[in-house]
Design an enzyme around this catalytic site. Structure first.
Site, PDB file in Angstrom:
ATOM      1  N   SER A  52      -9.925  21.034  18.439  1.00 35.99           N
ATOM      2  CA  SER A  52     -11.071  21.517  19.152  1.00 35.99           C
ATOM      3  C   SER A  52     -11.776  22.835  18.561  1.00 35.99           C
ATOM      4  CB  SER A  52     -10.656  21.981  20.609  1.00 35.99           C
ATOM      5  OG  SER A  52     -10.002  20.811  21.116  1.00 35.99           O
ATOM      6  N   GLU A  53     -10.941  23.665  18.151  1.00 40.21           N
ATOM      7  CA  GLU A  53     -11.606  24.856  17.484  1.00 40.21           C
ATOM      8  C   GLU A  53     -10.628  25.226  16.142  1.00 40.21           C
ATOM      9  OE1 GLU A  53     -13.906  25.294  21.339  1.00 40.21           O
ATOM     10  OE2 GLU A  53     -11.714  25.395  20.948  1.00 40.21           O
ATOM     11  N   THR A  54     -11.353  25.615  15.287  1.00 38.19           N
ATOM     12  CA  THR A  54     -10.777  26.463  14.139  1.00 38.19           C
ATOM     13  C   THR A  54     -11.087  27.900  13.984  1.00 38.19           C
ATOM     14  OG1 THR A  54     -10.181  24.805  12.728  1.00 38.19           O
ATOM     15  CG2 THR A  54     -10.169  26.639  11.702  1.00 38.19           C
ATOM     16  N   HIS A  83     -10.197  29.731  24.140  1.00 34.26           N
ATOM     17  CA  HIS A  83      -9.134  29.443  23.525  1.00 34.26           C
ATOM     18  C   HIS A  83      -8.591  30.052  22.169  1.00 34.26           C
ATOM     19  CE1 HIS A  83      -8.791  25.701  20.933  1.00 34.26           C
ATOM     20  NE2 HIS A  83      -7.937  26.017  20.755  1.00 34.26           N
TER      21      HIS A  83
END
Length: 305
Positions: A52-54, A83
């Protein structure tokens, strides 16, 4: 034997966030020593991880702060996300080696104060203050259009005083109240009709929630779809819960004082997550809001890119 030992590399770690159990919550990749990476490289690396994210950790612009964070989905950079902030803060706390700590990280949305407590081997908890309080930023179409985009019926949309609307605390979301947990679980991105329902929301992200949590000690149950970000469904979305704080203020009756609200997300995906939203109300208005949760280290490696 170390393969590729002569190639330049940088350290990365992955964590599961909004949980203290590995292989639950929302996975996050954190790339350290990222100051020599340009925007194109960061975006390609985020696409390679395909989470979803880095997060990319860089030296802060102000040495009084702990770090500068840049946050990428598989398709684009975000000014702020929950997050990644919680997970990166826990990792920075683990790297600092102290049982508790307070520091500020720099994100594109602004400065984000964080409180961290290390609670076990590779496990910690972080809480951050919202850099921007939530606000209602727009309306949404009528219930029939929203229901069609989610594979629901008109009567599924809304409960009590909650009605669909757009809110933002740095990242905008369509917030869609749904009458029951069963209806939340039935919801899906129907693709046809998505733009009609949510296309006017920047990035087209829809946060769907009800007031029937799995654990009666919690308050809300939610799912989040973000197809334009390359995220079919997100297991836990702190920035959506930050925006959701605005809907809570508008539609719930909260007296002055501090209110702790736990939002469940990811259960429908088999990635149960608990996001802790704390609202401080003074003179009937929201004075402060924080997002908190746990995170656990899952893996560590070297990135040869």
């Amino acid at each position: 034997m170390t393969l590729l030992s002569n190639r330049p590399s940088r350290r990365f770690l992955t964590l599961d966030v909004f949980t203290d159990s590995a292989l639950a919550g929302n996975p996050l990749a954190v790339v350290l020593d990222a100051d020599r990476l340009d925007d194109v490289a960061m975006q390609k690396i985020a696409a390679e991880f395909n989470l979803s994210e880095t997060v990319f950790v860089l030296p802060p612009e102000d040495i009084a702060h702990r770090a500068r964070l840049r946050i990428f989905t598989p398709t684009q950079e975000l000014p702020f996300a929950g997050h990644p902030t919680v997970g990166a803060a826990v990792l920075l706390g683990l790297l600092d080696g102290a049982p508790t700590g307070s520091f500020t990280v720099e994100e594109r949305v602004g400065l984000v104060p964080c409180e961290v407590a290390i609670t076990g081997d590779g496990v910690g908890e972080a809480t951050f203050s919202l850099p921007r309080l939530p606000e209602r930023v727009g309306a949404l179409p009528e219930a029939s259009i929203i229901a069609a985009a989610l594979g629901l019926v008109d009567s599924d949309i809304g409960f009590a005083r909650h009605v669909p609307a757009q809110y933002s605390a740095g990242s905008p979301f369509a917030l869609v109240p749904v009458a029951s947990r069963a209806a939340v679980d039935r919801a899906a991105n129907m693709k046809v009709g998505w733009d009609a329902a949510f296309g006017q929301v920047k990035r087209g992200s829809a946060f769907i929630y009800c007031s029937e949590p799995v654990d009666p000690a919690h308050r809300f149950y939610a799912r989040m779809f973000a197809p334009s970000l390359g995220i079919g469904e997100d297991p836990a979305t702190g920035s959506a819960v930050a925006a959701f704080a605005g809907a809570v203020m508008d539609h719930e009756t909260l007296g002055n004082g501090e209110h702790r609200i736990v939002v469940e997300q990811g259960y429908a995906m088999g990635r149960p997550s608990q996001i802790v939203l704390t609202l401080t109300v003074a003179d009937g208005a929201l004075a402060k809001a924080t997002i908190g949760g746990k995170a656990v280290l899952v893996s560590e490696g070297r990135l040869f890119a």
